[in-house]
Design a protein around this motif. Structure first.
Motif, PDB file in Angstrom:
ATOM      1  N   VAL B 140       3.826   5.038   1.288  1.00 35.16           N
ATOM      2  CA  VAL B 140       3.767   4.116   2.372  1.00 35.16           C
ATOM      3  C   VAL B 140       3.399   3.152   2.438  1.00 35.16           C
ATOM      4  N   ALA B 141       2.184   2.774   1.526  1.00 36.46           N
ATOM      5  CA  ALA B 141       1.615   1.348   1.423  1.00 36.46           C
ATOM      6  C   ALA B 141       2.634   0.417   1.123  1.00 36.46           C
ATOM      7  N   LYS B 142       3.484   0.988   0.076  1.00 37.65           N
ATOM      8  CA  LYS B 142       4.765  -0.151  -0.124  1.00 37.65           C
ATOM      9  C   LYS B 142       5.823   0.068   0.619  1.00 37.65           C
ATOM     10  N   ASP B 143       5.938   0.621   1.779  1.00 40.94           N
ATOM     11  CA  ASP B 143       7.015   0.867   2.383  1.00 40.94           C
ATOM     12  C   ASP B 143       7.047  -0.524   3.378  1.00 40.94           C
ATOM     13  N   PRO B 144       8.323  -0.947   3.258  1.00 40.37           N
ATOM     14  CA  PRO B 144       8.441  -2.254   4.227  1.00 40.37           C
ATOM     15  C   PRO B 144       8.397  -2.147   5.480  1.00 40.37           C
ATOM     16  N   ALA B 145       8.659  -0.964   6.104  1.00 36.47           N
ATOM     17  CA  ALA B 145       8.539  -0.876   7.615  1.00 36.47           C
ATOM     18  C   ALA B 145       7.144  -0.929   7.891  1.00 36.47           C
ATOM     19  N   MET B 146       6.279  -0.406   7.197  1.00 36.71           N
ATOM     20  CA  MET B 146       4.844  -0.319   7.319  1.00 36.71           C
ATOM     21  C   MET B 146       4.233  -1.738   7.058  1.00 36.71           C
ATOM     22  N   LEU B 147       4.775  -2.338   5.748  1.00 35.60           N
ATOM     23  CA  LEU B 147       4.187  -3.612   5.543  1.00 35.60           C
ATOM     24  C   LEU B 147       4.487  -4.641   6.688  1.00 35.60           C
ATOM     25  N   ALA B 148       5.692  -4.475   7.327  1.00 35.30           N
ATOM     26  CA  ALA B 148       5.946  -5.127   8.648  1.00 35.30           C
ATOM     27  C   ALA B 148       5.082  -4.976   9.721  1.00 35.30           C
ATOM     28  N   TYR B 149       4.984  -3.585   9.748  1.00 39.92           N
ATOM     29  CA  TYR B 149       4.280  -3.221  11.066  1.00 39.92           C
ATOM     30  C   TYR B 149       2.809  -3.726  11.025  1.00 39.92           C
ATOM     31  N   LEU B 150       2.231  -3.348  10.048  1.00 42.82           N
ATOM     32  CA  LEU B 150       0.660  -4.034   9.927  1.00 42.82           C
ATOM     33  C   LEU B 150       0.590  -5.489   9.238  1.00 42.82           C
ATOM     34  N   ASN B 151       1.611  -6.224   9.341  1.00 44.98           N
ATOM     35  CA  ASN B 151       1.414  -7.679   9.056  1.00 44.98           C
ATOM     36  C   ASN B 151       1.098  -7.784   7.673  1.00 44.98           C
ATOM     37  N   ASN B 152       1.220  -7.010   6.694  1.00 41.51           N
ATOM     38  CA  ASN B 152       1.056  -7.532   5.159  1.00 41.51           C
ATOM     39  C   ASN B 152       1.934  -8.421   4.693  1.00 41.51           C
ATOM     40  N   GLN B 153       3.194  -8.535   5.378  1.00 39.63           N
ATOM     41  CA  GLN B 153       4.124  -9.610   4.950  1.00 39.63           C
ATOM     42  C   GLN B 153       3.082 -11.115   5.283  1.00 39.63           C
ATOM     43  N   GLN B 154       2.389 -10.983   6.022  1.00 36.05           N
ATOM     44  CA  GLN B 154       1.532 -12.343   6.246  1.00 36.05           C
ATOM     45  C   GLN B 154       0.222 -12.302   5.483  1.00 36.05           C
ATOM     46  N   ASN B 155      -0.007 -11.393   4.725  1.00 34.59           N
ATOM     47  CA  ASN B 155      -1.124 -11.074   4.106  1.00 34.59           C
ATOM     48  C   ASN B 155      -1.217 -12.130   2.684  1.00 34.59           C
ATOM     49  N   LYS B 156      -1.704 -13.152   2.523  1.00 39.97           N
ATOM     50  CA  LYS B 156      -1.514 -14.102   1.450  1.00 39.97           C
ATOM     51  C   LYS B 156      -3.066 -14.639   1.419  1.00 39.97           C
ATOM     52  N   LYS B 157      -2.845 -14.869  -0.113  1.00 41.35           N
ATOM     53  CA  LYS B 157      -4.175 -15.405  -0.737  1.00 41.35           C
ATOM     54  C   LYS B 157      -4.837 -16.533   0.092  1.00 41.35           C
ATOM     55  N   GLN B 158      -3.938 -17.520   0.637  1.00 47.50           N
ATOM     56  CA  GLN B 158      -4.651 -18.710   1.362  1.00 47.50           C
ATOM     57  C   GLN B 158      -5.096 -18.132   2.912  1.00 47.50           C
ATOM     58  N   SER B 159      -4.548 -17.210   3.295  1.00 50.49           N
ATOM     59  CA  SER B 159      -4.814 -16.708   4.789  1.00 50.49           C
ATOM     60  C   SER B 159      -4.760 -15.105   4.846  1.00 50.49           C
ATOM     61  N   PRO B 160      -5.645 -14.629   4.382  1.00 52.30           N
ATOM     62  CA  PRO B 160      -5.594 -12.992   4.190  1.00 52.30           C
ATOM     63  C   PRO B 160      -5.303 -12.328   5.795  1.00 52.30           C
ATOM     64  N   ASN B 161      -4.627 -11.519   5.959  1.00 54.59           N
ATOM     65  CA  ASN B 161      -4.361 -10.741   7.275  1.00 54.59           C
ATOM     66  C   ASN B 161      -4.954  -9.351   7.049  1.00 54.59           C
ATOM     67  N   GLU B 162      -5.858  -8.917   7.871  1.00 55.75           N
ATOM     68  CA  GLU B 162      -6.757  -7.795   7.647  1.00 55.75           C
ATOM     69  C   GLU B 162      -6.300  -6.516   8.119  1.00 55.75           C
ATOM     70  N   ASN B 163      -5.225  -6.429   8.853  1.00 52.56           N
ATOM     71  CA  ASN B 163      -4.361  -5.561   9.593  1.00 52.56           C
ATOM     72  C   ASN B 163      -4.449  -4.192   8.864  1.00 52.56           C
ATOM     73  N   PHE B 164      -3.602  -4.538   7.801  1.00 56.80           N
ATOM     74  CA  PHE B 164      -3.473  -3.170   6.840  1.00 56.80           C
ATOM     75  C   PHE B 164      -4.774  -2.624   6.234  1.00 56.80           C
ATOM     76  N   ALA B 165      -5.611  -3.585   5.647  1.00 59.28           N
ATOM     77  CA  ALA B 165      -6.730  -3.195   5.138  1.00 59.28           C
ATOM     78  C   ALA B 165      -7.521  -2.280   6.048  1.00 59.28           C
ATOM     79  N   ARG B 166      -7.693  -2.863   7.300  1.00 60.17           N
ATOM     80  CA  ARG B 166      -8.589  -2.137   8.151  1.00 60.17           C
ATOM     81  C   ARG B 166      -7.791  -0.680   8.531  1.00 60.17           C
ATOM     82  N   GLU B 167      -6.597  -0.386   8.747  1.00 63.87           N
ATOM     83  CA  GLU B 167      -5.986   0.584   9.268  1.00 63.87           C
ATOM     84  C   GLU B 167      -5.990   1.625   8.028  1.00 63.87           C
ATOM     85  N   VAL B 168      -5.670   1.127   6.951  1.00 65.18           N
ATOM     86  CA  VAL B 168      -5.464   2.000   5.760  1.00 65.18           C
ATOM     87  C   VAL B 168      -6.691   2.812   5.562  1.00 65.18           C
TER      88      VAL B 168
END
Lengths: 398, 452
Positions: B140-168
């Motif tokens: 699930v953590a590598k599932d594209p639907a989930m990655l998109a839903y929890l904004n991990n597509q935008q989770n980058k070294k320069q500008s981390p996005n915490e959404n997935f980290a929090r919900e997981v």
């Protein structure tokens, strides 16, 4: 972040498990406020009108002197001569003659740039945010008016809040109390009238008691509303549309003496991604004409001064038009407050700043929860900060 | 040996209920035998498409007319996926795995506008429904639907996005405020930087240039942790097994929970290194599962109601529009959970109108009754589960002869017990009903039919 209010729910469960056999028909048996004082109907009534789909605020309240408006919307803007001028800066959509007349009467307060931080552009999420009153990074499962019902505990009647529909919106769902929805009182009464309530209660089965309690309330409510709905027939003409007849039915309930503090009603169709101009204008005309009829009705029956009508939509739309003659999902928007006892009328604040956008979207300057806090505190007489779980500044329109 | 209502309790909670014939058959076995016979993990994938019918770019570039057509296609395909899934629950013999898929959809709640992503996400849940939770969590953590839903597509070294980290941590493993700090969330977000997906293929990709390879301190340990290692650290923590066990107990047993049961299940689950079947076998064979206070106390979710009533009566709701209408009307739209926390469940399923509609439902199913209610309009013109116009009747096919066969030798009391876990109707009233259909309508129209 999640905030499901588990604690308050638990304490409620504890209390309700003490309920004993035979009290099922007692109107308050499932309510947590057995020890609190009940508050009587204070005579003031809030009507919430929801424009579903994201009404385009910029073509509702039109900045007809702003060059940027015309630059960004070459095919979608209204010319000065077409729009209904309110002052030398702002005009209403040409469909809104009704609202314009109310405005001239001093019965309208227009608030611009209402929204919330980190706006969400999904209909579902943004509507849930408006319904619950949460921040955009929280998922609450109760509505702002539902929590009002919980707090008021004014359950001498089970119908403190009525929605004109076949189901109850999240806005009206509290932890312990929910609003009631009705579109056809007689049909609803028929579906539940044969159900025997008194003999099924079981003290260790809370959900079962909840079922029968809800049915008992539904029965009582449906009969009450059905009978009330026969008392007063409106003589005012309402627009010939679903929304128009729902507004009429609502007015008839009010005039028949239904003591509900909150009424909730929706008009849908505002998701205008393509060929927006005609569509939106027609919808706004439906809204505005029905509002005008309702106002006339209420005024004729001396119910205008104790009524406040709040109109909102889940978001505004992008400033720049799209390629299909429509607009896509945006952010901040205007809301309307109408009523006979407004302290501030006209246009309450600065108009949308089209020169200063966030990636093409308007930046909000009024948090919608300030509007809620004002309505809850100054109109519905309750502890707004508790209901919104945070303190928001009060506004001065009432 | 189990009593009739106990076998039904198991079948209703672990699945969606089943035919009377099957209840009788299983009543002959002991608990362990019954449970092991229903914990069959094999589930087929559900597919409506094997490619994205059109890419986002393709959609944007299309003409007005083409766009209209594309929206129509997408809507019909998503409705098709949704209803295929429901019919799978109605027809499947592996109901526990089906029920678990539904549970995981609630647990790993997610929605996506990409049809292929939704389908893949659903099949990920189906594949692992009764497998190992470690595999499921990693998938699930590598599932594209989930990655998109929890904004991990935008989770980058320069500008981390915490959404997935929090919900997981908050929702998927440890539970809210349960053994992690805000600083942990920040560090965990860094470990998941670079986890993304390819828009064109809807496949997971690791974008190494966006991954933060630096040292992180998570739960007091310091190291160059990556996302996989963080997931394993979360599984290492017993709180995860406990959290899942508690959710299972609330979902399958009682909204109020049962501490003894949750503890036993959590420990077995952890000891088996997150074998879902082991955890569930512990749950369903435990004495506490059959405690009297847990029987007939759960409010059926809309999907449990829709699926269950069909399974119990040899009826099939035939048209997609009918199945979509019921979901819209009753307030649970599969593949469209309200938010990442899933559905609230319990009492929140019911308000005055939805309850009135529920008690009328048997008339729509068995007596071709005219429907007057209308679901709320979501306002979204692109709403993928919007009904086409107003639905007046449900399209249903009932195999009455099978139903009659099943009940040939059944007493009214047994029929009553079969439909209602809580005694409700006087047997004399039931005896007065002149046909089996009338009995079924009488029983399924009882408010207590909403409980299981």
């Amino acid at each position: 972040m999640l905030d499901l209010d588990k604690n308050s729910r638990r304490s409620f469960l504890k209390q309700s498990s003490l309920i004993t056999v035979g009290t099922l028909l007692a109107p308050n048996f499932l309510h947590a406020c057995a020890n609190q004082e009940r508050v009587a109907f204070n005579g003031k009534r809030l009507i919430v009108i929801q424009l579903s789909g994201g009404n385009d605020g910029l073509n509702t309240v039109i900045p007809y002197r702003n060059d940027l408006y015309y630059q960004l919307r070459p095919g979608l803007s209204y010319q000065e001569s077409d729009a209904l001028k309110l002052n030398d800066e702002i005009a209403l959509n040409p469909g809104m003659n009704g609202l314009r007349e109310l405005f001239d009467h001093g019965d309208v307060c227009i608030m611009n740039n209402v929204g919330y931080p980190n706006p969400n552009r999904s209909h579902f999420r943004s509507m849930d945010i408006w319904h619950t009153g949460s921040s955009s990074n929280k998922n609450w499962d109760t509505g702002w008016l539902g929590r009002y019902l919980d707090q008021k505990c004014n359950n001498t009647t089970p119908y403190q809040a009525i929605e004109m529909d076949d189901s109850v919106s999240l806005a009206l769902r509290g932890d312990m109390n929910k609003g009631f929805s009705v579109s056809k009182p007689a049909a609803m009464y028929n579906s539940v009238k044969h159900i025997e309530i008194g003999k099924h209660e079981k003290k260790d089965n809370e959900n079962l008691n909840y079922l029968y309690k809800t049915l008992a309330d539904t029965k009582q409510f449906a009969r009450y509303v059905y009978e009330k709905s026969k008392i007063y027939k409106s003589a005012v003409n309402y627009p010939n549309s679903k929304f128009g007849s729902e507004m009429k039915r609502m007015a008839e309930l009010i005039m028949s003496g239904v003591e509900s503090q909150v009424f909730y009603i929706s008009l849908t169709g505002f998701d205008t991604h393509a060929r927006q101009k005609n569509k939106q204008q027609k919808l706004l005309m439906q809204y505005s004409d029905a509002l005008s009829s309702l106002t006339q009705d209420l005024k004729q029956n001396n119910q205008w001064d104790n009524t406040l009508i709040f109109t909102f939509s889940e978001f505004g739309r992008r400033v720049k038009q799209n390629a299909s003659g429509g607009t896509d999902h945006g952010t901040a928007n205007n809301v309307f407050i109408t009523g006979g006892k407004l302290k501030q009328t006209g246009i309450m604040n600065e108009t949308a700043d089209l020169a200063n956008l966030d990636k093409g979207d308007l930046i909000h300057s009024v948090d919608f929860r300030s509007v809620y806090a004002t309505l809850l505190d100054k109109w519905l007489d309750c502890d707004a900060d508790k209901i919104l779980k945070q303190s928001f500044g009060r506004l001065n329109f009432i | 040996m189990l009593k009739q209502e106990e076998v039904q309790h198991l079948l209703l909670r672990a699945g969606f209920g089943t035919s009377y014939k099957e209840v009788l058959r299983l009543q002959q076995k002991d608990i362990e035998g019954v449970v092991s016979s229903i914990l069959n993990p094999k589930l087929p994938d559900i597919e409506v498409t094997d490619e994205i019918p059109f890419s986002n770019e393709g959609f944007m570039a299309a003409s007005k007319e083409e766009k209209k057509e594309m929206v129509k296609i997408r809507r019909s395909l998503i409705k098709n996926l949704n209803t295929k899934w429901i019919m799978q629950m109605v027809e499947s013999e592996n109901t526990v795995a089906e029920k678990l898929t539904l549970f995981w959809h609630d647990h790993f709640a997610c929605r996506s506008n990409s049809l292929l992503s939704v389908q893949n996400y659903l099949n990920t849940l189906r594949t692992h429904a009764l497998g190992n939770f470690r595999d499921l969590l990693h998938a699930v953590a590598k599932d594209p639907a989930m990655l998109a839903y929890l904004n991990n597509q935008q989770n980058k070294k320069q500008s981390p996005n915490e959404n997935f980290a929090r919900e997981v941590m908050e929702l998927f493993t440890l539970g809210m405020d349960n053994g992690y700090t805000d600083e942990d969330i920040k560090q965990v977000a860094r470990a998941f930087t670079g986890w993304g997906f390819n828009n064109k293929t809807s496949q997971y990709t690791f974008r190494k240039y966006q991954h933060d390879y630096g040292e992180k301190t998570i739960f007091g340990k310091t190291g160059n942790f990556n996302g996989e290692q963080v997931l394993d650290m979360l599984l290492e923590n017993k709180a995860t097994a406990r959290h899942i066990a508690e959710k299972w107990v609330a979902y399958f047993v009682n909204d109020k929970g049962d501490k003894v049961l949750a503890k036993a299940v959590g420990e077995a689950f952890y000891a088996s290194d997150y074998d879902i079947k082991t955890g569930l076998a512990t749950l369903f064979t435990h004495k506490r599962f059959y405690a009297k206070e847990h029987l007939g106390v759960k409010i059926k979710s809309p999907v449990e109601l829709i699926v269950g009533i069909q399974r119990m009566t040899y009826s099939k709701i035939q048209s997609e529009e009918s199945l979509i209408f019921l979901q819209n009307m009753l307030g649970q739209r599969l593949l469209f959970p309200p938010n990442v926390a899933g559905w609230s469940g319990g009492k929140s399923w019911l308000d005055n109108s939805t309850l009135a509609f529920r008690v009328e439902l048997p008339k729509y199913i068995f007596l071709a009754g005219l429907i007057e209610s209308m679901p709320k309009d979501s306002g979204d013109i692109g709403d993928q589960l919007k009904n086409k116009g107003k639905l007046k009747k449900l399209e249903v096919k009932i195999e009455l002869n099978k139903l009659q066969n099943d009940f040939e030798n059944a007493s009214d009391e047994e029929i009553h017990t079969y439909f209602l876990q809580v005694p409700t109707v006087d047997v004399s009233e039931l005896a007065a009903a002149s046909s089996l259909t009338k009995k079924v309508v009488l029983l399924t129209s009882q408010p207590t039919f909403q409980l299981c």
